[in-house]
Design an enzyme around this catalytic site. Structure first.
Site, PDB file in Angstrom:
ATOM      1  N   HIS A 157       0.811  -1.212   0.000  1.00 50.17           N
ATOM      2  CA  HIS A 157       0.000   0.000   0.000  1.00 50.17           C
ATOM      3  C   HIS A 157       0.851   1.271   0.000  1.00 50.17           C
ATOM      4  O   HIS A 157       0.347   2.343  -0.350  1.00 50.17           O
ATOM      5  CB  HIS A 157      -0.950  -0.008   1.195  1.00 50.17           C
ATOM      6  CG  HIS A 157      -2.102  -0.934   1.012  1.00 50.17           C
ATOM      7  ND1 HIS A 157      -3.345  -0.695   1.548  1.00 50.17           N
ATOM      8  CD2 HIS A 157      -2.215  -2.103   0.330  1.00 50.17           C
ATOM      9  CE1 HIS A 157      -4.170  -1.683   1.211  1.00 50.17           C
ATOM     10  NE2 HIS A 157      -3.496  -2.550   0.483  1.00 50.17           N
ATOM     11  N   HIS A 162      -2.129 -12.246  -1.905  1.00 51.30           N
ATOM     12  CA  HIS A 162      -3.209 -12.898  -1.171  1.00 51.30           C
ATOM     13  C   HIS A 162      -2.862 -14.329  -0.758  1.00 51.30           C
ATOM     14  O   HIS A 162      -3.712 -15.037  -0.231  1.00 51.30           O
ATOM     15  CB  HIS A 162      -4.486 -12.883  -2.006  1.00 51.30           C
ATOM     16  CG  HIS A 162      -5.072 -11.512  -2.154  1.00 51.30           C
ATOM     17  ND1 HIS A 162      -6.247 -11.274  -2.826  1.00 51.30           N
ATOM     18  CD2 HIS A 162      -4.647 -10.306  -1.716  1.00 51.30           C
ATOM     19  CE1 HIS A 162      -6.509  -9.978  -2.808  1.00 51.30           C
ATOM     20  NE2 HIS A 162      -5.546  -9.372  -2.135  1.00 51.30           N
TER      21      HIS A 162
END
Length: 751
Positions: free
Chosen positions: A93, A281
């Site tokens: 991020h 993920h």
């Protein structure tokens, strides 16, 4: 005083009260050019971060970071006893805000620490991740910046979970303020997209908004909308896309469309996109133990006593199994702290159906009674496999499905694709290798780095430079053309992602050679003449000396400025010429300027006025307001308009470096009027107040220096006769800055 009791608007000290922007919302924000003021940096002016990094005990730092991964703290316990997933998300991020359109965002400045990024719904709980790192940052001090540390920690997290990485380069110096030059969107609610899409939706108001809150809103068409430039996220406050699906609608095909748009704007192709989603993920989990109504305000809205923490959670313990981060409750694999191919194995093994998370968000659960997913905090619990809508896109979208099915059977290909895409994610905004430092820089040079060859010859000396200047000026090319060409080459630089610039001489390659602003016909003429000078010199010089075309282009502009100014202009050789094979032409299309105030090019768009676009260009060139002003005035005096027009050439002696532009623009005996907009859009005419005779024509690029109070104040300095020498000196200094913006090999510090 309690939080919220004294809004800044009513404060009667420290810059409170009604602001200029409140009175005049369209006021030109010249303040964005003051962002890189060294006085805002608490480190000394001679601090050299790249040199400090070289003193770092890199292996000891990585050892400390590895130990931190499993050193679970009671105040913020680690999922599965390992912080790996949290730190991968933090690094992702930080770097993932990058967008190729204007090169802004990314992890290069450590901006995740500041507003607005530190308060985005997509960054909930990353305040805790950074706080966990503080003892390590404190230990190693100035030798590691926050910008580098956040990204390196993500790399170490992957390695600690068995995922070998591609490498790592340090060299990102910290900034100490929010970057206010970035357009993140025009929405005024979190998760909103009613500005970036013509048919978008308002977002969610209130405290503690999280990713999974958009399902609460009404929705419009999500299948055929176009995302505005330059943003690269589908919602205000998200890095990429909504994990529930577009606008909270759990439609994997529509989500795939949003995924492609946002990741492509981050310079990732479909394979890199899929690799990042699957690889990222493969670790950790999402958190949605209860509705977001249980969470408090973001860090910037909280009380002083929270010391930079936000989203205080009233549900249960507020941490561990009670954590609320995104509002979704998903653990993707049975090995959340170890690299594996189980993400794809589960994705294709099971059929999936929609369910609601404990927070009410849309997510997917496998149609099975297999309870194979470990609980993050209770070793006696197991769960069914779960996925996000965006995970479903990896199977249901035909393009992504073709890629991911191949990786299902060839997991090593996935690993290679992931670590390469991850490395690109972390380093895309770092610029040339001359900025990179550290022992883990990969030997393989990648195309997206915009590589240039190493200097493999002796460089020209002062006597050679003098002789070359003479040959250039005798080559029959007008000095104004030499100046325009040098400017076109150097002014492609973007301080945001350190791309472009004169090094590489890519102005002779597609797409730059064909840009309208570069006047292709004239450019070809100048390049042909300079290639002749280059060929003659390189064929006859002694001692193995050569000059690159990149150097010669800059030297030609320098020689022309010297002729016009009668002063010496700095020049340092050492640039090299990139090849077509070293140039991703499509990627360079994003560097084409919408406006260039220095060459009087371009006009307003449907979203921004000319002078706003000019300010953006100056910001990308890392210019101050005085530098912008003096360069525009000087370029007009030098007759350097892109199309050789007379607009803004407020002088009777074009081609001489004088302050005439400012003198005549600010002449009180001149009255300016807008020309016929149907024939001459954005053109103005200057008339003698007494005779009514037309004296000049100018554009918005020109007249803003007499109209805007701050720019006029600077222009007045340069219009004074006692500052005529200062004008020349300041122009030469600013010119040299632009010509050398990309010469990180010369700079005392990486910036």
């Amino acid at each position: 005083m309690s939080k919220g009791e004294c809004p800044m608007r009513t404060a009667n000290v420290a810059g409170g009260g009604t602001k200029i922007k409140d009175w005049w919302p369209n006021e030109l924000p010249v303040s964005v050019l003051r962002q890189h003021d060294p006085r805002q940096n608490p480190l000394t002016s001679d601090f050299n971060y790249a040199e400090e990094f070289k003193k770092l005990d890199y292996n000891a730092l990585k050892k400390d970071l590895t130990a931190l991964m499993t050193d679970s703290q009671d105040w913020w316990p680690a999922d599965f006893g390992h912080y790996g997933g949290l730190f991968v998300r933090m690094a992702w991020h930080s770097a993932g805000t990058y967008r190729v359109t204007d090169g802004r965002g990314g992890g290069g400045d450590g901006q995740q620490r500041f507003a607005p990024l530190n308060a985005w719904p997509d960054n909930v709980s990353l305040d805790k991740a950074r706080r966990l790192l503080w003892p390590i940052k404190q230990k190693y001090g100035n030798k590691i910046s926050w910008a580098d540390l956040m990204l390196l920690t993500g790399n170490v997290a992957l390695e600690s979970m068995g995922c070998e990485t591609f490498g790592f380069a340090g060299g990102r110096p910290d900034t100490f303020q929010s970057d206010e030059s970035i357009y993140w969107g025009g929405e005024d609610t979190w998760l909103g997209n009613d500005v970036r899409y013509s048919n978008g939706n308002k977002g969610v108001s209130g405290e503690g908004v999280v990713d999974g809150d958009q399902h609460k809103m009404d929705h419009k068409d999500i299948h055929s909308r176009d995302l505005e430039q330059p943003v690269a996220a589908a919602h205000m406050g998200l890095i990429y896309v909504n994990p529930e699906g577009p606008d909270g609608v759990p439609d994997p095909i529509a989500a795939a469309r949003d995924i492609r748009t946002t990741f492509h704007r981050m310079a990732m192709n479909d394979e890199e996109t899929a690799a990042l989603i699957i690889g990222g993920h493969s670790f950790g989990k999402t958190h949605g133990a209860a509705p977001s109504e249980n969470t408090g305000p973001d860090p910037n809205s909280e009380d002083l006593s929270t010391q930079g923490f936000g989203w205080i959670n009233k549900h249960g313990s507020g941490k561990g199994p009670d954590t609320i981060t995104s509002g979704l409750e998903v653990t993707w694999t049975g090995t959340p702290t170890k690299w594996s191919n189980k993400y794809l194995e589960y994705l294709y093994k099971y059929e999936w159906e929609l369910e609601k998370s404990p927070a009410g968000a849309n997510q997917w659960v496998a149609k099975t009674e297999d309870h194979i997913i470990p609980d993050a905090y209770d070793a006696n619990k197991k769960h069914k496999p779960r996925m996000l809508t965006t995970d479903m896109s990896m199977r249901m979208d035909p393009g992504f499905e073709k890629i991911t099915r191949r990786w299902l059977d060839h997991p090593q290909e996935l690993h290679d694709a992931f670590i390469r895409a991850w490395f690109k994610l972390l380093h895309r905004d770092m610029g040339p290798r001359s900025r990179w430092v550290g022992p883990e820089i990969p030997k393989e040079v990648l195309l997206w780095e915009d590589p240039v060859p190493e200097v493999d010859h002796a460089l020209v000396e002062e006597s050679d430079i003098s002789a070359l200047k003479k040959q250039i000026l005798e080559a029959g090319i007008e000095p104004s053309k030499l100046i325009r060409t040098a400017w076109a080459s150097a002014a492609s630089y973007r301080g945001s992602d350190k791309r472009g610039g004169a090094n590489g001489a890519r102005i002779r390659l597609a797409p730059q050679k064909d840009w309208e602003v570069n006047n292709p016909k004239e450019l070809a003429e100048v390049l042909k003449a300079l290639e002749g000078v280059q060929s003659k010199f390189n064929g006859s010089a002694s001692g193995g000396k050569k000059i690159s075309l990149a150097d010669l282009i800059v030297l030609a502009g320098t020689a022309a400025v010297e002729k016009a100014a009668g002063v010496s202009v700095p020049f340092t050789p050492g640039r090299t010429d990139a090849t077509e094979e070293q140039t991703d032409a499509k990627s360079f299309e994003h560097l084409e300027p919408a406006t260039d105030p220095f060459r009087n090019y371009g006009k307003s768009s449907d979203r921004a006025r000319t002078e706003q676009l000019d300010l953006d260009k100056a910001s990308l060139l890392r210019l101050t307001a005085p530098e912008l002003t003096v360069l525009v005035g000087g370029m007009r005096a030098l007759n350097a308009n892109w199309d050789s027009s007379s607009h803004g050439i407020f002088t009777k002696r074009p081609g001489q470096l004088t302050n005439d532009f400012f003198v005549n623009l600010l002449d009180i005996n001149t009255e300016w009027k807008a020309a016929d907009s149907s024939k001459l859009p954005e053109l103005y005419e200057g008339f003698d107040r007494k005779s009514g005779q037309k004296k000049w024509t100018g554009t918005r690029h020109d007249l803003v220096y007499g109209s805007h109070p701050e720019l006029r104040a600077i222009a007045e300095v340069y219009a004074q006769p006692d500052n005529s020498d200062k004008f020349v000196k300041d122009f030469v200094k600013a010119w040299d800055k632009v010509m050398s913006n990309d010469r990180f090999d010369l700079k005392a510090k990486s910036s």
